[in-house]
Every structure is written in structure tokens, then in C-alpha cells.
Design a protein around this motif. Structure first.
Motif: not given
Lengths: 248, 483
Positions: B267-296
Motif C-alpha cells: 500500500k503506497y500513499s502519497t501526499l504531495q505539496n511541493w511549491y506550486p508557484g505564486d498566484s501568477e504561476g511563477k516558480g513552482g516545481v515541475y513534477n514528472f514522476v514515473t510510478k509503477r508497480a508489478k503485481a508479479l
């Protein structure tokens, strides 16, 4: 307690109420009767502060203070309760959480301490039994999947818990079977004291078989056409709204 | 004491060393990527041969597709200059501030709203922490409990030293280096991450948390995680933190691989709250994630639960390959976007084994000027007889400047499959608000209540304390958007 003077209300560009005068005192039960489209529900909702209704003229005061500029929650916390004609479903919000939040909001507005979970559960249990609401419903989300009758009983449960100064019942009797109707009647009678008042908005006389109103008002085309005592409701039942219309 | 409390304290253990500041430069690789840089990373970490080779292969592959950064997602961002990134920095945290008073007051206010303990606030804001709070003893107690159970929980760098055989067997077995652009980049340059191995027939005695790690050092922008649940075992893993982490890097490209053998469950649980940038969208994290599981393995089970509220861009599809017979996969998601945030997130359920079962419940909340897309693939291969999928995608719109999109892909190649798909888009209705307000509840509170109600089905999948925090998180993330 409730003082309405020359109230004109519109929604969009349509004028619905056209000069209502009404005075309700503590210890009284008033019935507002009228045919479909006469403005009964508008009157109920405008007292509760529903945003889309615009007051064009006149005013509403509660305990000698104008409430026209108050938000619905501020009015609620002053002690105005509206039992909805069509209570909405609130998916994912458990009944207990909703009712407790509501009760605590009222206590907080009066600078009183919030109920503990134990106290709340206790009074909820007692009132649920009084109203005859299935305890299974208490575990569900607010009104979600409730039958028409269950929704109305839920309104009565909340009314009993919040103990409002002014209760407005908006066609609470519509679509109810005879047992549920009786429950509503009993709830109102039980809650009625010399300190509070009730405004019953209804199309039919049948709820008044269980509740004896102090006054009955007949609303036709946005105006109160006739007022009288409990007998007026009985006359209406026999002679119909056309009778009133023919008088005006 | 709750686990959460323990984790927070152990999190304080910092390997910060006075005097390190002077030679910090020698611990950062020059900007840009080359074979030499990759060899240097691998050497610094003293990695076994197979990892170095894997990194180099990944790099070669990434170079070839360098001009083919994926552009199919509904996100829009300025192109990333991959030569303007340091691909190696020594994993040592250095406090930047002398006291909390020097930190951004807005950040501190948010910490207070989330109820984050003072000492943790200091750590998160980058303030030097008093040695008293270096609660090594707590960490030791917890480490011993895991050791007694035979559970391995360490950084992936440590695993490369101590358990190379496990790493060699499973690393890259779920997400190969050739999987996608960002996974290739990660496979070439990954910094660090968690490694978990739960032995046969073992129920991991506690919930594992990333910020509960023994080596609680900065994992960097290319995080790599591998979790293996051996036959008949169970593990619950929590990742993230409700605190708004001001990551120093804008691009984050992580890879998470999960492997469940026969009768195992992860069971894998995530809370992700990285910096979203300001209200104009400046700054903020680009989050490109590959998450995969094998129910082998047969009867294995994978469950992903995510609450995504942060980052300027979220590009993330936690997936399950249902290879074992009777295996099952679940994906429960709340993705919230506000202001100019963009999220393109969902899942892939690949049914290979017989009688495999997948459940997808995705809730998207869009507010402000944001864009929120659910993208999901359900694939039933010819071998997957009697497989079932249930998908539910609900979108909630707040205001009239935001967007919600649902892009389901369904491929069925075995006609014994049962598929169900439900989707809805709604707004917080005026009638619902009026009903709540008529009961004395303020407009703002009524909004939160209705939104939390919308997310309830997901929050109940989270461990209890995480669920409480998730509630608070939605509230903070939506500030200014409602009421």
C-alpha cells in the motif's frame, strides 16, 4: 419577533412578493396558505436569506433589528430555521458531522462552549428516537439516498436539536404519508413554547389537523389577501382558493 | 506516542556539519550532463558495476530521444534546459537561516495552519536545529523493530552497498531505463531514494515513511525508490509531507518501482505539496514522476493512494501491471489545482493474469485558473480471462476560470472482461451552500465541508493521521479560492 413591512421581492426580473405585511410574536404559530405560484416558498426563503431573491422594497426585522443585510448563516445563528421543501443531498458529509458543526456554529455565535462528542451523541440519540428517524440514516451522508419522508424527518431532527426561535416550515407536509405527517405535527407542537414561534407554509390544510395555528394568512399573487384564525384554514379546505380570489 | 510524532522527531536528525560551507563547491558537479558526470556520480556513491552500466545505458538512450520530450499531456510549460542543471550535489543539508524569524512569514503562517510542530518547522524552513532534538535514540528503537522483523529499510545508495543482489534482481524490472524520457533521465542520474525489502510471510511492523528515514538527507531532484514485498508479506509506505516544501530545484523527475510477489500486498500513499508557484504561476516545481508497480505474484495486491495539491506541473500516472493470476490493483486519487497549476494525472492498469481486478477512483478539484486532467488507461490483454475493472472519475469545479478534463483509454482484448466506467463533473451548487449556511455554517466552511465530502472516498483509504492532514491541506491549498 418577526416583523415584515411592505415587502416586495423579485427574482431575476420577475416580481413575486408585492407588499407583504406580517407580524409574528413569541408563542404564536402562523400558517401561510395559498395556491401554487402565490409566493409562499419565496416568503420562506427570503426570510432565511436565500441570495437570489432581491428585496426591492420594504424590510424584514427580527427581534427589532433589520436582517435584510445579513447572510443566511448570520440569520440562522440568530435563531431562524428553515425546514426545506426539497432538502439537498450533501454527498460524503456524514450526518453527525453536519449536525454537530451546525450546532457548534450556533453555540459559538453565542459565545457558548461547543458540545463534546459524548454530549452530542447523547442528545442526538434522544431526539432521533423522538422523531422516529432510523439510526441507520444517522450513519449516512446528509440526505443522500433518503426517501422524501426521511428527508423531512431529518429536517425535523435538525429543528429539534437547534431549538430555533423562529421555525419556518416550507411545505414540509408535501409528499408525506400520514405517519410522517403526524410526526411533523408532533414535532412542532412539542417544540412550541412561549419563547419561540413557527411559520408554517403549506398548500393544504391537512397538517393543521395536528397543529392549531394562532393565525392563518392566505397568500394570493404575492399579497396576503385574507387573514384569520384556525377556522379560516377549514373554510378554505371546503371552499377552495377561488373563494378568496372571488372576495378580492 | 503515535508513529507520526516519532517520525517527526527522528526527521530532525541532521548530518549537518559546521565548517562544511567553505568547501561546498567541490561537492557539486558542473552543470550539464555527460558520460563523465555519470561516472562521477556512480563513483562518488561507490556503486557496483551493474548500476554504473545501467546508468550509462540509460544516458545513451536518453540522448537519442532528447528532442522527443513527451508533449501529449495537457500541460504547458517553458522548455527545460537540461544543460542548466547540476546533476550531482553532495547530500548534505546546510541551514540557511539563523532562526525562524528570518524565514518567509507566509511560509510560517502556513506551517501554523497545518499544525506543524515548531522544531519541524525549523527543519523545513532550513533553520539550524538544536542538537537536543537530534533524537538518535528514537531512530534506533525503530530501526531495531524493523531489523527484528527482517525488514530492510534504507536509502537506495546504502542498498547498493549492502544488498546489491536484491537491487540487481529488481532494479529497473518495473520501470526499465527505456520506459520514457523522464524515466531515462532519472535512470541515468538518480540521486537517492528509499529501498524497502519485506521478507516472506512478514507483516511490516510499522508504516514506513520517507521523511522517517534513518538517513534523512536531501534525496535531490531525481529520486529513485524501490519496494519489494516478498511472498505473503505486507507493507504500507507513506511518502511526503503536508508542509509546503520549497524545493531548491524546479525539475523533479522521480521513479518509483514496486514489486509484489505471491500473496503479497503493498500500500503506497502519497501526499504531495511541493511549491506550486505564486498566484501568477511563477516558480513552482515541475513534477514528472514515473510510478509503477508489478503485481508479479499470484493473489498479489497493489494499492496507490495519492493526494496531490502541490507543484506547478504534475505529470504522474501511478500504474499497476497485473501479472499474477488473481492479482489486484487500486488507484485512489485526489488532485487539486488552484491558481495557475496544471495537473495531468491518472493511472494505467495493465491486466495480464487471469481473474485480475482493478479499481480506479479519481477525484479532481479545479479552482482559480488551473487545469486538471485525469488520464487513465485500462488494458485487458488476451491472457487476462475474467478480469474486471471499475473506474470512477469525478471532477469538481470551483469558479468559472478553471478546467477539468477526463481522458480515459480502454483497450479490451479478451471478451470475458467486465468493465465499468463512471464519470461526473459538478460544481459546488448554490443550493448546497444555502442549505449549509441556513444551518449556521459560514460560506467558507460550507465550501470546505462540501469539498471534503467530495474527497471522502479517497481520504478513507489513507492512514488516519494522513487523512486528517489531507483535510487541512485542501483547506490551505484552496485559500482565497472559496468563500
Amino acid at each position: 419577533m418577526l416583523q415584515i413591512e411592505n415587502l416586495h421581492v423579485s427574482i431575476g426580473n420577475i416580481k413575486i412578493l408585492k407588499g407583504i405585511n406580517l407580524s409574528v410574536n413569541s408563542g404564536e404559530i402562523h400558517a401561510i396558505m395559498g395556491p401554487n405560484g402565490s409566493g409562499k416558498s419565496t416568503l420562506a426563503n427570503v426570510i432565511a436569506g436565500k441570495p437570489e431573491y432581491i428585496i426591492d422594497e420594504g424590510n424584514i426585522s427580527f427581534n427589532n433589528t433589520s436582517i435584510d443585510n445579513l447572510t443566511p448563516d448570520e440569520r440562522a445563528n440568530l435563531g431562524i430555521f428553515l425546514a426545506f421543501q426539497y432538502p439537498v443531498e450533501l454527498p460524503g458529509i456524514p450526518m453527525k458531522q453536519f449536525i454537530k458543526t451546525s450546532l457548534d456554529a450556533k453555540l459559538k455565535s453565542k459565545n457558548m462552549k461547543e458540545t463534546t462528542i459524548r454530549e452530542f451523541n447523547e442528545i442526538l440519540k434522544v431526539e432521533s428516537e423522538n422523531i422516529g428517524i432510523d439510526t441507520k440514516l444517522i450513519k449516512r451522508s446528509v440526505n443522500e439516498g433518503f426517501s422524501g419522508g426521511e428527508k423531512k424527518r431529518n429536517e425535523m431532527l435538525q429543528m429539534a436539536l437547534l431549538k430555533p426561535e423562529l421555525s419556518i416550515l416550507d411545505e414540509t407536509d408535501s409528499g408525506l404519508d400520514i405517519d410522517a405527517l403526524k410526526t411533523v405535527g408532533q414535532s412542532v407542537n412539542k417544540l412550541s413554547t412561549e419563547e419561540n414561534a413557527t411559520l408554517i407554509v403549506t398548500h393544504y390544510q391537512r397538517l393543521l389537523n395536528y397543529i392549531t395555528p394562532t393565525k392563518v394568512h392566505v397568500l394570493i399573487d404575492g399579497k396576503i389577501s385574507k387573514s384569520g384564525d384556525a377556522q379560516l384554514a377549514k373554510d378554505l379546505e371546503l371552499r377552495g382558493y377561488d373563494w378568496i380570489k372571488s372576495l378580492t | 506516542m503515535s508513529q507520526k510524532t516519532i517520525s517527526r522527531k527522528s526527521n530532525i536528525s541532521s548530518d549537518y556539519k559546521w565548517g562544511f560551507v567553505s568547501d561546498v563547491n567541490s561537492e557539486i558537479a558542473p552543470k550539464g550532463l555527460s558520460e563523465d558526470i555519470i561516472r562521477m556520480i556512480s563513483k562518488k556513491k561507490n556503486e557496483p558495476e551493474f548500476l554504473l552500466n545501467s546508468r550509462l545505458k540509460a544516458y545513451e538512450y536518453w540522448k537519442k530521444q532528447k528532442d522527443e520530450e513527451p508533449d501529449w499531456a495537457m500541460i504547458d510549460y517553458e522548455s527545460i534546459d537540461y544543460n542548466d542543471i547540476h546533476y550531482y550535489a553532495a547530500p548534505i543539508k546546510q541551514p540557511k537561516l539563523d532562526s525562524l524569524e528570518d524565514a518567509d512569514p507566509e511560509l510560517i503562517e502556513t506551517f501554523n495552519k497545518l499544525g506543524i510542530p515548531l522544531e519541524e518547522q525549523k527543519k523545513l524552513a532550513g533553520v539550524a536545529v538544536d542538537a537536543i532534538f537530534d533524537s538518535v535514540s528514537v531512530a534506533t528503537t525503530y530501526k531495531k523493530t524493523l531489523e527484528d522483523a527482517g525488514v530492510i529499510f534504507c536509502s537506495i545508495s546504502e542498498a547498493a552497498q549492502k544488498h546489491p543482489e536484491l537491487l540487481e534482481k529488481y532494479y529497473g524490472s518495473v520501470v526499465p531505463y527505456s520506459d520514457n524520457f523522464f524515466a531515462s533521465l532519472n535512470s541515468a542520474v538518480f540521486s537517492d531514494g528509499s529501498f524497502v525489502y519485506v521478507p516472506k510471510n512478514t507483516k511490516c511492523p510499522m508504516e514506513l515513511m520517507t521523511y522517517f528515514r534513518i538517513n534523512a538527507e536531501e534525496t535531490g531532484q531525481f529520486e529513485r525508490t524501490l519496494i519489494i514485498a516478498d511472498e505473503g508479506s505486507y507493507v504500507s509506505y507513506l511518502e511526503g509531507c503536508t508542509a509546503p516544501m520549497r524545493k531548491t530545484h524546479q525539475l523533479h523527475a522521480a521513479v518509483v518501482e514496486l514489486v509484489a510477489l505471491d500473496n503479497a500486498e503493498i500500500k503506497y500513499s502519497t501526499l504531495q505539496n511541493w511549491y506550486p508557484g505564486d498566484s501568477e504561476g511563477k516558480g513552482g516545481v515541475y513534477n514528472f514522476v514515473t510510478k509503477r508497480a508489478k503485481a508479479l505474484g499470484n493473489n498479489s495486491k497493489i494499492s496507490w493512494t495519492q493526494v496531490e495539491t502541490g507543484s506547478a506541473i504534475t505529470w504522474k500516472y501511478p500504474s499497476v501491471i497485473l501479472q499474477g493470476d488473481n492479482s489486484s490493483g487500486e488507484f485512489y486519487s485526489v488532485a487539486l489545482t488552484n491558481n495557475k497549476q496544471q495537473a495531468d494525472t491518472g493511472t494505467k492498469m495493465i491486466h495480464i493474469g487471469k481473474n485480475t481486478k482493478s479499481t480506479i477512483v479519481a477525484k479532481g478539484i479545479s479552482a482559480g485558473n488551473s487545469n486538471n486532467t485525469y488520464r487513465g488507461l485500462v488494458q485487458i490483454l488476451p491472457t487476462a480471462a475474467n478480469s474486471t475493472n471499475f473506474t470512477q472519475c469525478d471532477s469538481l469545479l470551483i469558479g468559472d476560470q478553471c478546467g477539468a478534463h477526463t481522458v480515459p483509454y480502454i483497450e479490451v482484448r479478451n471478451n470475458s472482461a467486465k468493465m465499468e466506467h463512471e464519470a461526473s463533473t459538478s460544481k459546488v451548487s448554490d443550493d448546497q451552500l444555502f442549505y449549509c449556511m441556513q444551518r449556521g455554517i459560514s460560506e467558507e466552511e460550507a465550501h470546505y465541508m462540501i469539498i471534503n465530502g467530495f474527497c471522502r472516498g479517497i481520504f478513507k483509504e489513507l492512514p488516519f493521521e494522513f487523512a486528517m492532514e489531507a483535510n487541512q491541506l485542501l483547506r490551505v491549498s484552496l485559500e482565497g479560492a472559496v468563500g
